[in-house]
Design an enzyme around this catalytic site. Structure first.
Site, PDB file in Angstrom:
ATOM      1  N   HIS A 120      26.168  79.285  83.809  1.00  0.00           N
ATOM      2  CA  HIS A 120      25.619  78.088  83.170  1.00  0.00           C
ATOM      3  C   HIS A 120      24.975  78.342  81.817  1.00  0.00           C
ATOM      4  O   HIS A 120      24.385  77.432  81.254  1.00  0.00           O
ATOM      5  CB  HIS A 120      24.548  77.448  84.059  1.00  0.00           C
ATOM      6  N   LYS A 154      16.043  65.179  77.953  1.00  0.00           N
ATOM      7  CA  LYS A 154      16.541  66.444  78.493  1.00  0.00           C
ATOM      8  C   LYS A 154      15.355  67.404  78.565  1.00  0.00           C
ATOM      9  O   LYS A 154      14.328  67.136  77.960  1.00  0.00           O
ATOM     10  CB  LYS A 154      17.643  67.033  77.607  1.00  0.00           C
ATOM     11  N   ARG A 155      15.478  68.496  79.283  1.00  0.00           N
ATOM     12  CA  ARG A 155      14.393  69.474  79.331  1.00  0.00           C
ATOM     13  C   ARG A 155      13.951  69.840  77.915  1.00  0.00           C
ATOM     14  O   ARG A 155      14.759  69.816  76.983  1.00  0.00           O
ATOM     15  CB  ARG A 155      14.852  70.759  80.037  1.00  0.00           C
ATOM     16  N   LYS A 214      17.523  73.019  72.336  1.00  0.00           N
ATOM     17  CA  LYS A 214      17.936  71.612  72.395  1.00  0.00           C
ATOM     18  C   LYS A 214      17.440  70.834  71.158  1.00  0.00           C
ATOM     19  O   LYS A 214      17.875  69.736  70.885  1.00  0.00           O
ATOM     20  CB  LYS A 214      17.437  70.966  73.683  1.00  0.00           C
ATOM     21  N   THR A 243      25.214  67.298  80.508  1.00  0.00           N
ATOM     22  CA  THR A 243      25.761  66.211  81.318  1.00  0.00           C
ATOM     23  C   THR A 243      25.090  64.897  80.924  1.00  0.00           C
ATOM     24  O   THR A 243      25.654  63.826  81.141  1.00  0.00           O
ATOM     25  CB  THR A 243      25.554  66.447  82.833  1.00  0.00           C
ATOM     26  N   LYS A 267      26.460  60.810  80.539  1.00  0.00           N
ATOM     27  CA  LYS A 267      25.840  59.595  81.077  1.00  0.00           C
ATOM     28  C   LYS A 267      25.678  58.530  79.987  1.00  0.00           C
ATOM     29  O   LYS A 267      25.896  57.342  80.225  1.00  0.00           O
ATOM     30  CB  LYS A 267      24.472  59.922  81.687  1.00  0.00           C
TER      31      LYS A 267
HETATM   32  C1  LIG Z   1      21.425  64.503  83.498  1.00  0.00           C
HETATM   33  C2  LIG Z   1      20.037  64.984  83.601  1.00  0.00           C
HETATM   34  C3  LIG Z   1      19.654  66.165  82.959  1.00  0.00           C
HETATM   35  C4  LIG Z   1      20.606  66.976  82.108  1.00  0.00           C
HETATM   36  O1  LIG Z   1      20.525  66.507  80.777  1.00  0.00           O
HETATM   37  P1  LIG Z   1      21.140  67.348  79.558  1.00  0.00           P
HETATM   38  O2  LIG Z   1      21.029  66.427  78.401  1.00  0.00           O
HETATM   39  O3  LIG Z   1      22.571  67.616  79.921  1.00  0.00           O
HETATM   40  O4  LIG Z   1      20.341  68.572  79.411  1.00  0.00           O
HETATM   41  C5  LIG Z   1      18.347  66.577  83.065  1.00  0.00           C
HETATM   42  N1  LIG Z   1      17.440  65.866  83.769  1.00  0.00           N
HETATM   43  C6  LIG Z   1      17.765  64.712  84.387  1.00  0.00           C
HETATM   44  C7  LIG Z   1      16.712  63.961  85.137  1.00  0.00           C
HETATM   45  C8  LIG Z   1      19.074  64.239  84.333  1.00  0.00           C
HETATM   46  O5  LIG Z   1      19.391  63.105  84.963  1.00  0.00           O
END
Ligand SMILES: *Cc1c(COP(=O)(O)O)cnc(C)c1O
Length: 787
Positions: free
Chosen positions: A333, A521-522, A527, A629, A633
Site C-alpha cells: 500500500h 483525507k488523513r 497529501k 479511494t 468517491k
Molecule cells: C475513503 C476514505 C479515506 C481515504 O481517503 P483518501 O483520499 O483516499 O486518502 C479515508 N478516510 C475515510 C473516512 C474515508 O471514507
C-alpha cells in the site's frame, strides 16, 4: 404489511427484555439497538444458510489490522432492500429515521484508506456472491475522536462499544489460545454479518477480542492483593484495547507486535482447526484457503503458518513452505520508504522467540534460493529479511506469498521498476496490479439517494447498483440541458444538507452558492494540505489588494485527523485553523471565501461531504499516493478532480478525460529529473509565495508558543536531519496549482459547461467500483468461485 408487524413485535420484545421499557419510552440510542437486534433475528438464519452453501468450496480471507466499517444500520437495510419499509414503520411510531441512524456510533477500527478499502471489499464480495471473510481485531477503542480547541487538535477516546453493539455475536466456545513468551492470552471471536446487496450471500467479519485465560486470581484476592488479582486480566485486555497504541517507547512497540501476532495466530488457528475437523489433513489447505495480507501488518502469518504446519502438525518443512506460498498473497500500500514496516530482532526474540527462529530459517532458505538463481553473494543484503538488527516485513511478504500487488497502475509500475525492482527480477510472475475501488452501495446509493434515483430514472434500470459500468450509458445525456439542470439541482440540495449539518455540528454558516472545494483525507505532509493552505492565504492577500478580483465565491473545506504523535501534521491543522480565523473574520472578505476545517472526519461525515463537493482535491506529491479511494468517491458523485498525476488520479483522468479535470504539477519523472532544487531561492521567484510561506514565522499567526510553525517553515526551507528542504515539493508545485485553481474558477463560470464535466466524470466512474477490484482478486489471485 406483515413484515412490518413482525418487526415491530420483535422490537417490542427486545425493548422489554433488554431495556425493561416499551418501545415508545426508549431514547434514540435504545431504539437503534432494539431495531438492530430485531433485524438480526431475520439476518442470522440467512447467514447460516449462506455458510452452508460455501461448505467444501475454496474460500478467501482478508487479514487486516483495520476495518473502517462506519455505521451498519442504513447499509444493512439498503442491502436487505428494507430501508423504505423500516422508515415507514418508524414514521408510524412517530420516530424520525434520521435520528435513529444518527444514534449509531461509527465502527472506526481503522485510520483511513487502507481500512476503508477492507470494508468496501467485504461489501463487494458479499454482493458478488464470493466467499470472502474478514479477520481482524475488535479494538475496544477505535481511532480517536477529534476536537479542535483553540485551533489545536485534541484527541479523545472512541468508546464505541459503550452503549452496546447489536450487530456482532460473541462466539465464546470458538475461542483460541495465543501464546507469547510472557504467557498465554485468550482470543474470543465476535462475528458480524456482511450482507451482500440483495441478501443472497452473507459473509462474516470475525474480530478477535483479547481476554485473560484466567481472569481472576481468587487466591491473590483472598490475600488482599487486589491489584494483583486482576493484573492478568488487564494485561491481556490491553492487547485489543486500542487501535494503534502509541509506539514511541519499546513497551508501546511490544504492544503493537502483540496485537499483530494475536489476531494473526488466532485467525490461522481458527482456519486450521476447522479444516482439520473436516479433512483430517492440512496437505490440501491451500486448495481450500486463499489468504490476503492487507499490507504487512499481518505478515507474521507466514512464519506462524510454518510453525503450525511443521511444529504442531509435523509436516516436512519443504511441503509446509509450498502450502504457505500457495495460500498467501500480499497487497502493498505504500511507496514511502519510511513507511515500510520493520521490527527489531530484539523485540521479536523477546516476545516470539520460536517465530523468530522460523524467520531465520526462512531467511536462510531465501539466500540459498537466490544464490541458486544466480544472484551474486554481494547482492544478498538487498534481499535479506533479517538485516541490520531488523526484520523487513515487506521482504518476508514478497518471498512468502504467491502474489504481490500494488493498488493502482502507476503504483504497481513504480513497485516493479523502482522500489521492488530487485524482487521483480527474481519473481516477475508474482507481481500484479489491482487498482482499488469503492462500493457504490455506500458511496452513492446510500449517501446520495437523490442522485441515485435520478440515475435509475434515466437508465430505466437500477442495474448500476451491482454493475457500475452501466453508468457509461449516462454519457449520452452529457449535452441534455434538462438533465444537467436536474443534476445541478441535486448537487445544490446535497450542498444545503451538508451546510445544515455543518451549521449544527460546527456552528459555522456556509454559502451554498459558493464552490464547495473539499480536501478530506488523513493529514500527512505528502497529501499536501499545506499546499491548499498556502493557496488560500495567497488568494486572501490578493483579494485584500484587489477587492475587484474576479472570483467565484468559494468555501474551502478540510477534514483530517493527524496521528497523535505527528507534530508537523498537527502544526498544519493549527495553521489552517489560524488561516480560517483570519479569513472568516475579515468583513472585507465576507461572501468571497471561507475556510472550514470540520472536526472528527470519519466515514459517517464522509457520506455527507462527498455528495456535496464541487471540486475534489487530490494534490499529493507525484509518486507518493499509492492509489487513493477518496478521489473515486468524489468522481462517483460527479465532482471533477484538481489533482496531480498520482495514484488512481491517472486512471480517473484516463476514464473521464483530462479536459474534464484539472491536472497540474510535477510528474514522477519530473521529480526524478530535478537537479539542484533550492526552495529558498525558488520561493522568492514566485509572486506572492514568500509572503505566505513566511507567514509561518513573521508574526502573522500565533502557534501558542508550541514552535509548530517555525518547525514547518524549517522543513520547507532548511530541511531536517532525515530529509532535504521541501521534501514534498509544496513550493515547487505552488504556481502550477494556483494556475489550475484559476482554471477551476474560470470553468465554473460556465454553469452548464461545468455540469457537463461533472456528468462525464460520473458516467465514467464505473471502473472504480470495488466490485471490479474484487472480481479481479477472486479470479486472478484467490481462484475462488461464486456460489
Ligand atoms: C475513503 C476514505 C479515506 C481515504 O481517503 P483518501 O483520499 O483516499 O486518502 C479515508 N478516510 C475515510 C473516512 C474515508 O471514507
Amino acid at each position: 404489511m406483515k413484515n412490518k408487524e413482525v418487526l415491530l413485535e420483535r422490537m417490542e420484545r427486545y425493548a422489554l427484555t433488554t431495556f425493561g421499557k416499551r418501545v415508545d419510552d426508549l431514547n434514540n440510542n435504545e431504539k437503534y439497538v432494539v431495531l438492530a437486534k430485531a433485524l438480526m433475528e431475520e439476518i442470522v438464519p440467512q447467514w447460516l444458510k449462506s455458510q452452508e452453501k460455501f461448505a467444501g468450496k475454496k474460500q478467501a480471507y482478508y487479514l487486516s489490522a483495520e476495518f473502517l466499517m462506519g455505521r451498519a444500520l442504513t447499509n444493512n437495510l439498503i442491502n436487505m432492500q428494507r430501508k423504505k419499509e423500516v422508515e415507514e414503520l418508524l414514521a408510524e411510531l412517530g420516530v424520525d429515521y434520521n435520528q435513529i441512524e444518527d444514534a449509531e456510533e461509527d465502527a472506526a477500527l481503522g485510520n483511513g484508506g487502507l481500512g476503508r478499502l477492507a470494508a468496501c471489499f467485504l461489501d463487494s464480495a458479499a454482493t458478488l456472491d464470493y466467499p470472502l471473510h474478514g479477520y481482524g481485531i475488535r479494538y475496544q477503542y477505535g481511532i480517536f475522536k477529534q476536537k479542535f480547541i483553540d485551533g489545536f487538535q485534541v484527541e479523545e477516546g472512541d468508546n464505541w462499544l459503550e452503549y452496546g453493539e447489536p450487530w456482532s455475536i460473541r462466539k465464546g466456545l470458538e475461542s483460541v489460545i495465543v501464546s507469547f513468551a510472557d504467557g498465554d492470552v485468550k482470543a474470543v471471536p465476535y462475528d458480524t454479518p456482511v450482507i451482500g446487496y440483495g441478501q443472497k450471500t452473507i459473509n462474516t467479519l470475525r474480530l478477535w477480542q483479547a481476554e485473560a485465560v484466567k481472569e481472576f486470581d481468587f487466591q491473590a484476592f483472598n490475600e488482599q492483593e487486589y491489584d494483583l488479582a486482576v493484573k492478568a486480566k488487564n494485561d491481556a485486555e490491553n492487547i485489543s484495547k486500542v487501535l494503534y497504541p502509541n509506539d514511541s517507547t519499546d513497551e508501546g512497540k511490544l504492544l503493537r507486535l502483540k496485537q499483530q501476532y494475536f489476531f494473526v495466530s488466532a485467525s490461522l488457528q481458527d482456519l486450521v482447526r476447522k479444516h482439520k475437523a473436516k479433512y483430517n489433513t492440512l496437505e490440501n489447505f491451500h486448495k481450500l484457503h486463499a489468504i490476503q495480507l492487507n499490507d504487512t501488518h499481518p505478515a507474521v502469518a507466514i512464519p506462524e503458518m510454518m510453525r503450525i504446519l511443521t511444529k504442531v502438525e509435523g509436516l516436512e518443512w519443504s511441503k509446509a513452505w509450498e502450502i504457505v506460498v500457495n495460500t498467501f498473497a500480499y497487497t502493498n500500500h505504500t511507496l514511502l520508504a519510511e513507511a515500510l514496516e520493520q521490527w527489531s530482532i530484539k523485540l521479536y526474540k523477546k516476545l516470539l522467540p520460536e517465530i523468530y527462529t522460523i524467520i531465520e530459517k526462512i531467511d536462510g532458505q531465501l539466500k540459498k534460493e537466490l544464490l541458486a538463481k544466480g544472484v551474486e553473494a554481494k547482492e544478498l543484503d538487498k534481499y535479506a529479511i533479517i538485516h541490520n538488527g531488523n526484520i523487513k516485513m515487506a521482504w518476508l511478504s514478497i518471498y512468502g506469498t504467491k502474489s504481490t500487488n500494488g493498488v493502482a497502475q502507476l503504483h504497481t509500475n513504480l513497485l516493479i521498476n523502482q522500489e521492488l525492482n530487485h524482487w521483480y527480477k527474481i519473481y516477475p510472475e508474482r507481481f500484479n496490479n489491482k487498482t482499488n475501488g469503492i462500493t457504490q452501495r455506500r458511496w452513492l446509493l446510500q449517501s446520495n439517494p437523490e442522485l441515485s434515483n435520478f440515475i435509475t430514472e434515466l437508465l430505466g434500470s437500477d442495474a448500476w447498483i451491482t454493475n457500475l459500468t452501466e453508468l457509461k450509458k449516462l454519457e449520452k445525456f452529457a449535452d441534455d440541458q434538462s438533465v444537467l439542470q436536474r443534476f445541478m439541482e441535486i448537487k445544490k440540495m446535497k450542498k444545503e444538507q451538508l451546510a445544515a449539518y455543518i451549521k449544527r455540528v460546527e456552528g459555522i454558516d456556509i454559502d451554498t452558492n459558493s464552490i464547495f472545494d473539499i480536501q478530506i483525507k488523513r493529514l500527512h505532509e505528502y497529501k499536501r494540505q499545506l499546499l491548499k493552505a498556502f493557496y488560500i492565504l495567497d488568494l486572501y492577500y490578493r483579494l485584500k489588494e484587489n477587492p475587484d478580483l474576479d472570483i467565484i465565491p468559494r468555501t474551502f473545506i478540510f477534514g483530517a485527523k493527524a496521528a497523535p504523535g505527528y507534530f508537523r501534521a498537527k502544526g498544519i491543522i493549527k495553521f489552517i485553523n489560524e488561516i480560517a480565523k483570519l479569513v472568516n473574520n475579515d468583513k472585507e472578505i465576507s461572501g468571497k471565501i471561507k475556510v472550514v476545517f470540520v472536526q472528527n472526519y470519519r466515514v459517517s461525515y464522509a457520506e455527507k461531504l462527498f455528495p456535496a463537493a464541487d471540486v475534489s482535491e487530490q494534490i499529493s506529491t507525484a509518486g507518493k499516493e499509492a492509489s487513493g479511494t477518496g478521489n473515486m468517491k468524489f468522481m462517483l458523485n460527479g465532482a471533477p478532480t484538481i489533482g496531480t498525476y498520482d495514484g488512481a488520479n491517472v486512471e480517473i483522468v484516463e476514464e473521464a478525460g483530462e479536459e474534464n479535470n484539472f491536472i497540474f504539477g510535477l510528474r514522477v519523472e519530473d521529480i526524478a529529473a530535478l537537479k539542484d532544487y533550492n526552495p529558498k531561492e525558488e520561493y522568492k521567484k514566485i509572486k506572492g509565495l514568500q509572503r505566505v510561506v513566511d507567514s509561518l514565522v513573521d508574526g502573522t499567526f500565533d502557534d501558542g508558543k508550541t514552535g509548530m510553525f517555525k518547525e514547518l517553515h524549517d522543513a520547507l526551507l532548511i530541511g531536517a536531519s532525515w530529509h532535504k528542504p521541501d521534501h514534498y515539493y509544496v513550493i515547487k508545485d505552488f504556481e502550477s496549482y494556483r494556475e489550475a485553481q484559476q482554471r477551476v474558477n474560470d470553468a465554473y463560470k460556465d454553469r452548464l459547461g461545468w455540469a457537463r464535466k461533472c456528468w462525464i466524470n460520473l458516467a465514467n466512474s464505473g471502473k472504480f467500483s470495488s466490485d471490479r477490484t474484487i472480481d479481479q482478486y477472486a479470479k486472478e489471485i484467490w481462484e475462488i468461485e461464486k456460489a
